[in-house]
Design a protein around this motif. Structure first.
Motif, PDB file in Angstrom:
ATOM      1  N   LYS A   5       0.828  -1.198   0.000  1.00  0.00           N
ATOM      2  CA  LYS A   5       0.000   0.000   0.000  1.00  0.00           C
ATOM      3  C   LYS A   5       0.868   1.257   0.000  1.00  0.00           C
ATOM      4  CE  LYS A   5      -3.727   2.316   2.511  1.00  0.00           C
ATOM      5  NZ  LYS A   5      -4.641   2.256   3.701  1.00  0.00           N
ATOM      6  N   ALA A   6       1.936   1.257   0.818  1.00  0.00           N
ATOM      7  CA  ALA A   6       2.837   2.410   0.879  1.00  0.00           C
ATOM      8  C   ALA A   6       3.548   2.617  -0.455  1.00  0.00           C
ATOM      9  CB  ALA A   6       3.859   2.214   2.000  1.00  0.00           C
ATOM     10  N   PHE A   7       3.938   1.534  -1.094  1.00  0.00           N
ATOM     11  CA  PHE A   7       4.588   1.584  -2.406  1.00  0.00           C
ATOM     12  C   PHE A   7       3.657   2.206  -3.443  1.00  0.00           C
ATOM     13  CE2 PHE A   7       4.930  -0.760  -6.483  1.00  0.00           C
ATOM     14  CZ  PHE A   7       6.161  -0.327  -6.912  1.00  0.00           C
ATOM     15  N   LEU A   8       2.429   1.731  -3.491  1.00  0.00           N
ATOM     16  CA  LEU A   8       1.465   2.257  -4.456  1.00  0.00           C
ATOM     17  C   LEU A   8       1.105   3.704  -4.162  1.00  0.00           C
ATOM     18  CD1 LEU A   8      -0.882  -0.843  -4.860  1.00  0.00           C
ATOM     19  CD2 LEU A   8       0.847  -0.019  -6.458  1.00  0.00           C
ATOM     20  N   SER A   9       1.084   4.083  -2.883  1.00  0.00           N
ATOM     21  CA  SER A   9       0.809   5.476  -2.514  1.00  0.00           C
ATOM     22  C   SER A   9       1.892   6.401  -3.045  1.00  0.00           C
ATOM     23  CB  SER A   9       0.700   5.612  -0.997  1.00  0.00           C
ATOM     24  OG  SER A   9      -0.454   4.989  -0.501  1.00  0.00           O
ATOM     25  N   ALA A  10       3.153   5.985  -2.907  1.00  0.00           N
ATOM     26  CA  ALA A  10       4.259   6.798  -3.421  1.00  0.00           C
ATOM     27  C   ALA A  10       4.196   6.896  -4.939  1.00  0.00           C
ATOM     28  CB  ALA A  10       5.595   6.201  -2.979  1.00  0.00           C
ATOM     29  N   ILE A  11       3.891   5.786  -5.597  1.00  0.00           N
ATOM     30  CA  ILE A  11       3.754   5.777  -7.056  1.00  0.00           C
ATOM     31  C   ILE A  11       2.688   6.785  -7.490  1.00  0.00           C
ATOM     32  CG2 ILE A  11       2.959   4.419  -9.039  1.00  0.00           C
ATOM     33  CD1 ILE A  11       5.707   3.549  -8.210  1.00  0.00           C
ATOM     34  N   ASP A  12       1.573   6.775  -6.772  1.00  0.00           N
ATOM     35  CA  ASP A  12       0.445   7.641  -7.112  1.00  0.00           C
ATOM     36  C   ASP A  12       0.712   9.099  -6.745  1.00  0.00           C
ATOM     37  OD1 ASP A  12      -2.269   8.182  -7.960  1.00  0.00           O
ATOM     38  OD2 ASP A  12      -2.790   8.339  -5.840  1.00  0.00           O
ATOM     39  N   ASP A  13       1.193   9.342  -5.519  1.00  0.00           N
ATOM     40  CA  ASP A  13       1.377  10.710  -5.039  1.00  0.00           C
ATOM     41  C   ASP A  13       2.424  11.477  -5.839  1.00  0.00           C
ATOM     42  OD1 ASP A  13      -0.510  10.202  -3.130  1.00  0.00           O
ATOM     43  OD2 ASP A  13       0.890  10.052  -1.452  1.00  0.00           O
ATOM     44  N   PHE A  14       3.505  10.791  -6.202  1.00  0.00           N
ATOM     45  CA  PHE A  14       4.601  11.451  -6.908  1.00  0.00           C
ATOM     46  C   PHE A  14       4.593  11.174  -8.411  1.00  0.00           C
ATOM     47  CE2 PHE A  14       6.114  11.327  -2.524  1.00  0.00           C
ATOM     48  CZ  PHE A  14       6.610  12.613  -2.364  1.00  0.00           C
ATOM     49  N   ARG A  15       3.572  10.437  -8.859  1.00  0.00           N
ATOM     50  CA  ARG A  15       3.462  10.124 -10.290  1.00  0.00           C
ATOM     51  C   ARG A  15       4.759   9.521 -10.819  1.00  0.00           C
ATOM     52  NH1 ARG A  15       0.547  15.852 -12.094  1.00  0.00           N
ATOM     53  NH2 ARG A  15      -1.116  15.760 -10.532  1.00  0.00           N
ATOM     54  N   LEU A  16       5.191   8.460 -10.167  1.00  0.00           N
ATOM     55  CA  LEU A  16       6.494   7.880 -10.476  1.00  0.00           C
ATOM     56  C   LEU A  16       6.484   6.951 -11.682  1.00  0.00           C
ATOM     57  CD1 LEU A  16       7.787   7.058  -6.871  1.00  0.00           C
ATOM     58  CD2 LEU A  16       8.103   9.132  -8.230  1.00  0.00           C
ATOM     59  N   VAL A  17       5.332   6.351 -11.970  1.00  0.00           N
ATOM     60  CA  VAL A  17       5.244   5.401 -13.080  1.00  0.00           C
ATOM     61  C   VAL A  17       4.101   5.806 -13.992  1.00  0.00           C
ATOM     62  CG1 VAL A  17       4.856   3.001 -13.746  1.00  0.00           C
ATOM     63  CG2 VAL A  17       6.164   3.517 -11.680  1.00  0.00           C
ATOM     64  N   ASN A  18       4.413   5.875 -15.282  1.00  0.00           N
ATOM     65  CA  ASN A  18       3.416   6.211 -16.288  1.00  0.00           C
ATOM     66  C   ASN A  18       3.246   5.049 -17.264  1.00  0.00           C
ATOM     67  OD1 ASN A  18       5.167   9.097 -15.935  1.00  0.00           O
ATOM     68  ND2 ASN A  18       2.956   9.206 -15.626  1.00  0.00           N
TER      69      ASN A  18
END
Length: 238
Positions: A5-18
Protein backbone atom coordinates in the motif's frame (compact mmCIF):
# COMPACT_ATOMS: atom_id res chain seq x y z
CA UNK A 1 3.19 -1.09 7.81
CA UNK A 2 1.50 -2.35 4.66
CA UNK A 3 4.45 -2.25 2.26
CA UNK A 4 2.47 -2.74 -0.92
CA UNK A 5 0.00 0.00 0.00
CA UNK A 6 2.84 2.41 0.88
CA UNK A 7 4.59 1.58 -2.41
CA UNK A 8 1.46 2.26 -4.46
CA UNK A 9 0.81 5.48 -2.51
CA UNK A 10 4.26 6.80 -3.42
CA UNK A 11 3.75 5.78 -7.06
CA UNK A 12 0.44 7.64 -7.11
CA UNK A 13 1.38 10.71 -5.04
CA UNK A 14 4.60 11.45 -6.91
CA UNK A 15 3.46 10.12 -10.29
CA UNK A 16 6.49 7.88 -10.48
CA UNK A 17 5.24 5.40 -13.08
CA UNK A 18 3.42 6.21 -16.29
CA UNK A 19 1.90 4.03 -18.98
CA UNK A 20 4.47 2.43 -21.32
CA UNK A 21 7.39 3.39 -19.07
CA UNK A 22 10.58 1.42 -19.52
CA UNK A 23 12.08 1.14 -16.03
CA UNK A 24 15.71 0.30 -15.25
CA UNK A 25 16.31 -0.77 -11.61
CA UNK A 26 19.63 -0.19 -9.88
CA UNK A 27 19.95 -3.70 -8.44
CA UNK A 28 22.58 -4.29 -5.72
CA UNK A 29 21.30 -7.57 -4.28
CA UNK A 30 20.61 -5.89 -0.96
CA UNK A 31 17.25 -6.00 0.77
CA UNK A 32 16.15 -2.62 -0.60
CA UNK A 33 16.76 -3.36 -4.28
CA UNK A 34 15.25 -6.83 -3.86
CA UNK A 35 11.95 -5.56 -2.53
CA UNK A 36 11.93 -2.71 -5.07
CA UNK A 37 12.33 -5.20 -7.91
CA UNK A 38 9.65 -7.47 -6.48
CA UNK A 39 7.14 -4.63 -6.09
CA UNK A 40 7.80 -3.21 -9.56
CA UNK A 41 7.48 -6.69 -11.05
CA UNK A 42 3.94 -6.82 -9.71
CA UNK A 43 3.08 -3.77 -11.82
CA UNK A 44 3.90 -5.84 -14.91
CA UNK A 45 0.55 -7.54 -14.36
CA UNK A 46 -1.30 -4.24 -14.76
CA UNK A 47 -2.23 -4.39 -18.44
CA UNK A 48 -3.32 -0.77 -18.51
CA UNK A 49 0.26 0.32 -17.75
CA UNK A 50 2.11 -1.80 -20.32
CA UNK A 51 5.46 -1.11 -18.65
CA UNK A 52 8.72 -3.04 -18.94
CA UNK A 53 11.20 -3.58 -16.10
CA UNK A 54 14.87 -4.59 -16.14
CA UNK A 55 17.27 -4.92 -13.20
CA UNK A 56 20.84 -3.74 -13.76
CA UNK A 57 23.75 -4.54 -11.47
CA UNK A 58 27.09 -2.75 -11.65
CA UNK A 59 29.75 -5.41 -11.06
CA UNK A 60 32.36 -4.76 -8.37
CA UNK A 61 34.30 -8.07 -8.34
CA UNK A 62 34.48 -11.34 -10.27
CA UNK A 63 32.97 -13.17 -7.30
CA UNK A 64 30.20 -10.58 -7.31
CA UNK A 65 29.39 -11.38 -10.96
CA UNK A 66 29.34 -15.13 -10.31
CA UNK A 67 26.93 -14.78 -7.39
CA UNK A 68 24.51 -12.65 -9.35
CA UNK A 69 24.59 -14.96 -12.35
CA UNK A 70 24.04 -18.10 -10.28
CA UNK A 71 21.34 -16.95 -7.87
CA UNK A 72 19.75 -13.57 -8.53
CA UNK A 73 19.29 -14.11 -12.25
CA UNK A 74 17.09 -17.13 -11.52
CA UNK A 75 15.12 -15.36 -8.76
CA UNK A 76 14.39 -12.30 -10.87
CA UNK A 77 13.43 -14.43 -13.84
CA UNK A 78 10.71 -15.98 -11.64
CA UNK A 79 9.37 -12.42 -11.29
CA UNK A 80 9.55 -11.89 -15.09
CA UNK A 81 12.39 -9.40 -14.67
CA UNK A 82 15.60 -9.65 -16.70
CA UNK A 83 18.93 -9.08 -14.92
CA UNK A 84 21.80 -7.38 -16.72
CA UNK A 85 25.36 -7.08 -15.38
CA UNK A 86 27.54 -4.13 -16.39
CA UNK A 87 31.09 -3.25 -15.37
CA UNK A 88 32.52 0.00 -14.04
CA UNK A 89 35.30 1.08 -16.45
CA UNK A 90 37.63 2.19 -13.66
CA UNK A 91 38.04 1.00 -10.08
CA UNK A 92 36.24 2.98 -7.41
CA UNK A 93 38.44 4.94 -4.98
CA UNK A 94 39.12 3.03 -1.77
CA UNK A 95 40.43 5.72 0.54
CA UNK A 96 39.43 9.12 1.80
CA UNK A 97 36.22 10.32 3.42
CA UNK A 98 34.42 10.77 0.09
CA UNK A 99 35.17 7.31 -1.32
CA UNK A 100 31.69 5.85 -0.70
CA UNK A 101 30.09 8.93 -2.23
CA UNK A 102 32.43 8.81 -5.24
CA UNK A 103 31.73 5.11 -5.76
CA UNK A 104 27.99 5.74 -5.60
CA UNK A 105 28.21 8.55 -8.14
CA UNK A 106 30.31 6.41 -10.47
CA UNK A 107 27.81 3.53 -10.37
CA UNK A 108 24.92 5.98 -10.83
CA UNK A 109 26.58 7.36 -13.95
CA UNK A 110 26.90 3.87 -15.39
CA UNK A 111 23.20 3.30 -14.84
CA UNK A 112 22.43 6.62 -16.52
CA UNK A 113 24.53 5.76 -19.56
CA UNK A 114 22.97 2.30 -19.79
CA UNK A 115 19.42 3.68 -19.50
CA UNK A 116 20.11 6.34 -22.12
CA UNK A 117 21.66 3.88 -24.57
CA UNK A 118 18.84 1.37 -24.15
CA UNK A 119 16.00 3.87 -24.31
CA UNK A 120 14.75 3.58 -20.72
CA UNK A 121 12.55 6.36 -19.37
CA UNK A 122 12.99 5.78 -15.63
CA UNK A 123 15.74 4.64 -13.27
CA UNK A 124 14.41 3.22 -10.00
CA UNK A 125 16.59 3.17 -6.88
CA UNK A 126 15.87 1.39 -3.59
CA UNK A 127 16.31 4.28 -1.16
CA UNK A 128 13.66 4.16 1.55
CA UNK A 129 12.16 6.56 4.10
CA UNK A 130 15.09 6.26 6.52
CA UNK A 131 17.61 6.89 3.72
CA UNK A 132 15.83 10.08 2.69
CA UNK A 133 15.63 11.41 6.25
CA UNK A 134 19.23 10.45 7.02
CA UNK A 135 20.44 12.30 3.95
CA UNK A 136 18.54 15.38 5.09
CA UNK A 137 20.24 15.28 8.50
CA UNK A 138 23.66 14.86 6.89
CA UNK A 139 23.17 17.75 4.47
CA UNK A 140 21.77 19.97 7.22
CA UNK A 141 24.50 19.29 9.79
CA UNK A 142 27.51 18.93 7.49
CA UNK A 143 26.72 21.34 4.69
CA UNK A 144 24.04 23.68 6.05
CA UNK A 145 21.64 22.71 3.26
CA UNK A 146 18.00 21.70 3.73
CA UNK A 147 18.20 19.01 1.07
CA UNK A 148 17.22 15.36 0.97
CA UNK A 149 17.07 12.67 -1.72
CA UNK A 150 14.52 13.65 -4.33
CA UNK A 151 11.72 11.13 -4.74
CA UNK A 152 11.59 12.06 -8.41
CA UNK A 153 14.20 13.97 -10.40
CA UNK A 154 14.58 14.47 -14.12
CA UNK A 155 18.06 14.39 -15.68
CA UNK A 156 17.77 16.30 -18.98
CA UNK A 157 21.27 15.37 -20.19
CA UNK A 158 20.26 11.69 -20.16
CA UNK A 159 16.55 12.14 -20.82
CA UNK A 160 15.64 9.89 -17.89
CA UNK A 161 13.84 10.40 -14.59
CA UNK A 162 15.23 8.96 -11.37
CA UNK A 163 12.54 7.63 -9.03
CA UNK A 164 12.52 6.27 -5.47
CA UNK A 165 9.28 4.28 -5.03
CA UNK A 166 10.21 3.13 -1.51
CA UNK A 167 10.05 6.70 -0.16
CA UNK A 168 7.20 5.92 2.26
CA UNK A 169 8.57 2.59 3.50
CA UNK A 170 10.74 2.24 6.62
CA UNK A 171 13.91 0.16 6.67
CA UNK A 172 12.53 -1.97 9.50
CA UNK A 173 9.48 -2.91 7.43
CA UNK A 174 11.68 -3.84 4.49
CA UNK A 175 13.90 -6.03 6.67
CA UNK A 176 10.91 -7.90 8.11
CA UNK A 177 9.38 -8.47 4.67
CA UNK A 178 12.61 -9.79 3.13
CA UNK A 179 13.25 -12.09 6.10
CA UNK A 180 9.71 -13.42 5.86
CA UNK A 181 10.19 -14.21 2.17
CA UNK A 182 13.55 -15.87 2.89
CA UNK A 183 15.46 -13.94 0.22
CA UNK A 184 19.23 -14.01 0.84
CA UNK A 185 20.86 -10.61 0.52
CA UNK A 186 24.36 -9.28 0.11
CA UNK A 187 25.97 -6.06 1.29
CA UNK A 188 28.63 -3.82 -0.19
CA UNK A 189 32.06 -5.46 -0.12
CA UNK A 190 33.98 -2.21 -0.45
CA UNK A 191 36.83 -1.96 2.07
CA UNK A 192 36.13 1.73 2.71
CA UNK A 193 32.45 1.43 3.65
CA UNK A 194 33.13 1.81 7.38
CA UNK A 195 34.47 5.35 7.01
CA UNK A 196 31.18 6.64 5.69
CA UNK A 197 29.44 8.88 8.26
CA UNK A 198 25.98 7.76 7.12
CA UNK A 199 25.75 5.11 9.83
CA UNK A 200 26.34 7.74 12.50
CA UNK A 201 23.57 9.96 11.14
CA UNK A 202 21.29 6.95 10.81
CA UNK A 203 21.68 6.46 14.57
CA UNK A 204 20.98 10.15 15.12
CA UNK A 205 17.73 9.78 13.20
CA UNK A 206 16.64 6.95 15.49
CA UNK A 207 17.44 9.08 18.55
CA UNK A 208 15.57 12.06 17.12
CA UNK A 209 12.42 10.10 16.30
CA UNK A 210 12.81 7.45 19.02
CA UNK A 211 12.35 4.90 16.25
CA UNK A 212 8.75 6.02 15.74
CA UNK A 213 7.40 5.50 12.23
CA UNK A 214 4.79 8.18 12.84
CA UNK A 215 7.45 10.75 13.75
CA UNK A 216 9.48 9.82 10.69
CA UNK A 217 6.40 10.36 8.55
CA UNK A 218 5.85 13.78 10.09
CA UNK A 219 9.49 14.69 9.48
CA UNK A 220 9.07 13.62 5.85
CA UNK A 221 5.94 15.80 5.58
CA UNK A 222 7.94 18.72 6.96
CA UNK A 223 10.57 18.19 4.27
CA UNK A 224 7.86 18.21 1.61
CA UNK A 225 6.66 21.59 2.85
CA UNK A 226 10.22 22.84 2.25
CA UNK A 227 10.34 21.30 -1.21
CA UNK A 228 13.30 19.21 -0.05
CA UNK A 229 12.25 15.82 -1.40
CA UNK A 230 10.62 16.58 -4.75
CA UNK A 231 9.89 19.19 -7.33
CA UNK A 232 6.22 18.67 -6.47
CA UNK A 233 4.25 19.86 -3.46
CA UNK A 234 2.28 16.76 -2.40
CA UNK A 235 0.84 15.61 0.90
CA UNK A 236 2.24 12.47 2.54
CA UNK A 237 0.72 9.09 1.60
CA UNK A 238 -2.80 7.93 2.13
Amino acid sequence: MNIKKAFLSAIDDFRLVNAKDRICIGFSGGKDSLILTYLLSELLQWKRLEISVRAVHVIQTKEDANLFSQYYEKLLRSWNVELTLISVPAACPVDGPSSCYSCSIQRREQLMHFAYAQGYTKIALGHHLDDILTTFLMNSCLHGKAEAMAVRRFYPSFGVTLIRPLAYISEESISRFVQKEGWPTITCQCASKNIDSRLDFRKRLECLTRGSLEQKRKLFTALQSLGAVSDMEIHFGK
